[in-house]
Scaffold this motif. Structure first.
Motif, PDB file in Angstrom:
ATOM      1  N   PRO A   1      28.619  99.033  75.810  1.00  0.00           N
ATOM      2  CA  PRO A   1      27.181  98.864  75.584  1.00  0.00           C
ATOM      3  C   PRO A   1      26.799  99.233  74.147  1.00  0.00           C
ATOM      4  CG  PRO A   1      27.602 100.703  77.072  1.00  0.00           C
ATOM      5  CD  PRO A   1      28.918 100.096  76.748  1.00  0.00           C
ATOM      6  N   THR A   2      25.832  98.506  73.616  1.00  0.00           N
ATOM      7  CA  THR A   2      25.321  98.797  72.277  1.00  0.00           C
ATOM      8  C   THR A   2      23.998  99.549  72.404  1.00  0.00           C
ATOM      9  OG1 THR A   2      24.111  96.721  72.122  1.00  0.00           O
ATOM     10  CG2 THR A   2      26.385  96.725  71.334  1.00  0.00           C
ATOM     11  N   GLN A   3      23.467  99.997  71.296  1.00  0.00           N
ATOM     12  CA  GLN A   3      22.220 100.763  71.317  1.00  0.00           C
ATOM     13  C   GLN A   3      21.003  99.886  71.603  1.00  0.00           C
ATOM     14  OE1 GLN A   3      21.976 102.901  67.657  1.00  0.00           O
ATOM     15  NE2 GLN A   3      23.567 104.336  68.226  1.00  0.00           N
ATOM     16  N   ASN A   4      21.117  98.573  71.378  1.00  0.00           N
ATOM     17  CA  ASN A   4      19.957  97.708  71.553  1.00  0.00           C
ATOM     18  C   ASN A   4      19.953  96.933  72.871  1.00  0.00           C
ATOM     19  OD1 ASN A   4      21.979  95.959  70.962  1.00  0.00           O
ATOM     20  ND2 ASN A   4      21.030  95.041  69.176  1.00  0.00           N
ATOM     21  N   GLY A   5      20.764  97.322  73.838  1.00  0.00           N
ATOM     22  CA  GLY A   5      20.712  96.722  75.164  1.00  0.00           C
ATOM     23  C   GLY A   5      21.690  95.598  75.409  1.00  0.00           C
ATOM     24  N   HIS A   6      22.470  95.223  74.419  1.00  0.00           N
ATOM     25  CA  HIS A   6      23.483  94.200  74.598  1.00  0.00           C
ATOM     26  C   HIS A   6      24.808  94.871  74.939  1.00  0.00           C
ATOM     27  CE1 HIS A   6      20.702  91.301  72.940  1.00  0.00           C
ATOM     28  NE2 HIS A   6      20.558  92.051  71.865  1.00  0.00           N
ATOM     29  N   LYS A   7      25.835  94.064  75.146  1.00  0.00           N
ATOM     30  CA  LYS A   7      27.167  94.616  75.386  1.00  0.00           C
ATOM     31  C   LYS A   7      28.163  93.858  74.533  1.00  0.00           C
ATOM     32  CE  LYS A   7      26.124  96.471  79.802  1.00  0.00           C
ATOM     33  NZ  LYS A   7      26.528  96.729  81.140  1.00  0.00           N
ATOM     34  N   THR A   8      28.999  94.600  73.830  1.00  0.00           N
ATOM     35  CA  THR A   8      30.023  94.006  72.985  1.00  0.00           C
ATOM     36  C   THR A   8      31.306  93.879  73.783  1.00  0.00           C
ATOM     37  OG1 THR A   8      29.047  95.002  71.033  1.00  0.00           O
ATOM     38  CG2 THR A   8      31.322  94.288  70.844  1.00  0.00           C
ATOM     39  N   VAL A   9      31.957  92.729  73.666  1.00  0.00           N
ATOM     40  CA  VAL A   9      33.220  92.482  74.343  1.00  0.00           C
ATOM     41  C   VAL A   9      34.324  92.507  73.298  1.00  0.00           C
ATOM     42  CG1 VAL A   9      34.540  90.867  75.749  1.00  0.00           C
ATOM     43  CG2 VAL A   9      32.076  91.059  76.076  1.00  0.00           C
ATOM     44  N   ARG A  10      35.353  93.313  73.556  1.00  0.00           N
ATOM     45  CA  ARG A  10      36.478  93.444  72.634  1.00  0.00           C
ATOM     46  C   ARG A  10      37.784  93.191  73.363  1.00  0.00           C
ATOM     47  NH1 ARG A  10      34.510  99.096  70.027  1.00  0.00           N
ATOM     48  NH2 ARG A  10      32.735  98.248  68.904  1.00  0.00           N
ATOM     49  N   LYS A  11      38.740  92.678  72.618  1.00  0.00           N
ATOM     50  CA  LYS A  11      40.095  92.520  73.137  1.00  0.00           C
ATOM     51  C   LYS A  11      41.043  93.073  72.084  1.00  0.00           C
ATOM     52  CE  LYS A  11      43.347  89.356  75.214  1.00  0.00           C
ATOM     53  NZ  LYS A  11      43.593  88.012  75.670  1.00  0.00           N
ATOM     54  N   ASN A  12      41.845  94.038  72.475  1.00  0.00           N
ATOM     55  CA  ASN A  12      42.766  94.717  71.559  1.00  0.00           C
ATOM     56  C   ASN A  12      42.029  95.325  70.367  1.00  0.00           C
ATOM     57  OD1 ASN A  12      44.934  93.918  73.190  1.00  0.00           O
ATOM     58  ND2 ASN A  12      45.128  91.993  72.094  1.00  0.00           N
ATOM     59  N   GLY A  13      40.822  95.835  70.611  1.00  0.00           N
ATOM     60  CA  GLY A  13      40.046  96.485  69.571  1.00  0.00           C
ATOM     61  C   GLY A  13      39.288  95.542  68.651  1.00  0.00           C
ATOM     62  N   ILE A  14      39.429  94.234  68.860  1.00  0.00           N
ATOM     63  CA  ILE A  14      38.760  93.244  68.010  1.00  0.00           C
ATOM     64  C   ILE A  14      37.583  92.653  68.763  1.00  0.00           C
ATOM     65  CG2 ILE A  14      39.041  91.056  66.782  1.00  0.00           C
ATOM     66  CD1 ILE A  14      42.028  91.786  66.531  1.00  0.00           C
ATOM     67  N   ARG A  15      36.414  92.619  68.111  1.00  0.00           N
ATOM     68  CA  ARG A  15      35.209  92.074  68.733  1.00  0.00           C
ATOM     69  C   ARG A  15      35.366  90.585  68.980  1.00  0.00           C
ATOM     70  NH1 ARG A  15      31.321  89.193  67.002  1.00  0.00           N
ATOM     71  NH2 ARG A  15      29.314  89.164  67.987  1.00  0.00           N
ATOM     72  N   VAL A  16      35.100  90.174  70.222  1.00  0.00           N
ATOM     73  CA  VAL A  16      35.168  88.765  70.598  1.00  0.00           C
ATOM     74  C   VAL A  16      33.775  88.156  70.595  1.00  0.00           C
ATOM     75  CG1 VAL A  16      35.817  87.139  72.419  1.00  0.00           C
ATOM     76  CG2 VAL A  16      37.228  89.158  71.995  1.00  0.00           C
ATOM     77  N   THR A  17      32.834  88.798  71.279  1.00  0.00           N
ATOM     78  CA  THR A  17      31.465  88.302  71.370  1.00  0.00           C
ATOM     79  C   THR A  17      30.551  89.429  71.827  1.00  0.00           C
ATOM     80  OG1 THR A  17      30.082  86.494  72.233  1.00  0.00           O
ATOM     81  CG2 THR A  17      31.634  87.500  73.766  1.00  0.00           C
TER      82      THR A  17
END
Length: 65
Positions: A21-37
């Motif tokens: 989760p991010t501070q602004n209500g979204h959620k970051t998706v990562r794979k192997n530590g790299i941001r996907v979307t």
């Protein structure tokens, strides 16, 4: 959060993705530590979820169309 988003998050975690989760209500998706979307916090844009799924598929996420 809708039940579809909960199902998506569960499937992401089962396939080795990390959902943070991010501070602004979204959620970051990562794979192997790299941001996907970033998953949208709300469905204000009708294309936002489709764009997220497209980015996830490019990162080898398996989700039925």
């Amino acid at each position: 959060m809708s039940s579809d988003q909960r199902k998506l998050e569960k499937a992401l975690k089962a396939q080795g993705f990390e959902v943070v989760p991010t501070q602004n209500g979204h959620k970051t998706v990562r794979k192997n530590g790299i941001r996907v979307t970033t998953l949208p916090g709300t469905a204000s844009d009708h294309r936002s979820m489709k764009n997220c799924l497209a980015a996830l598929r490019r990162a080898e996420f398996q989700w039925p169309r």
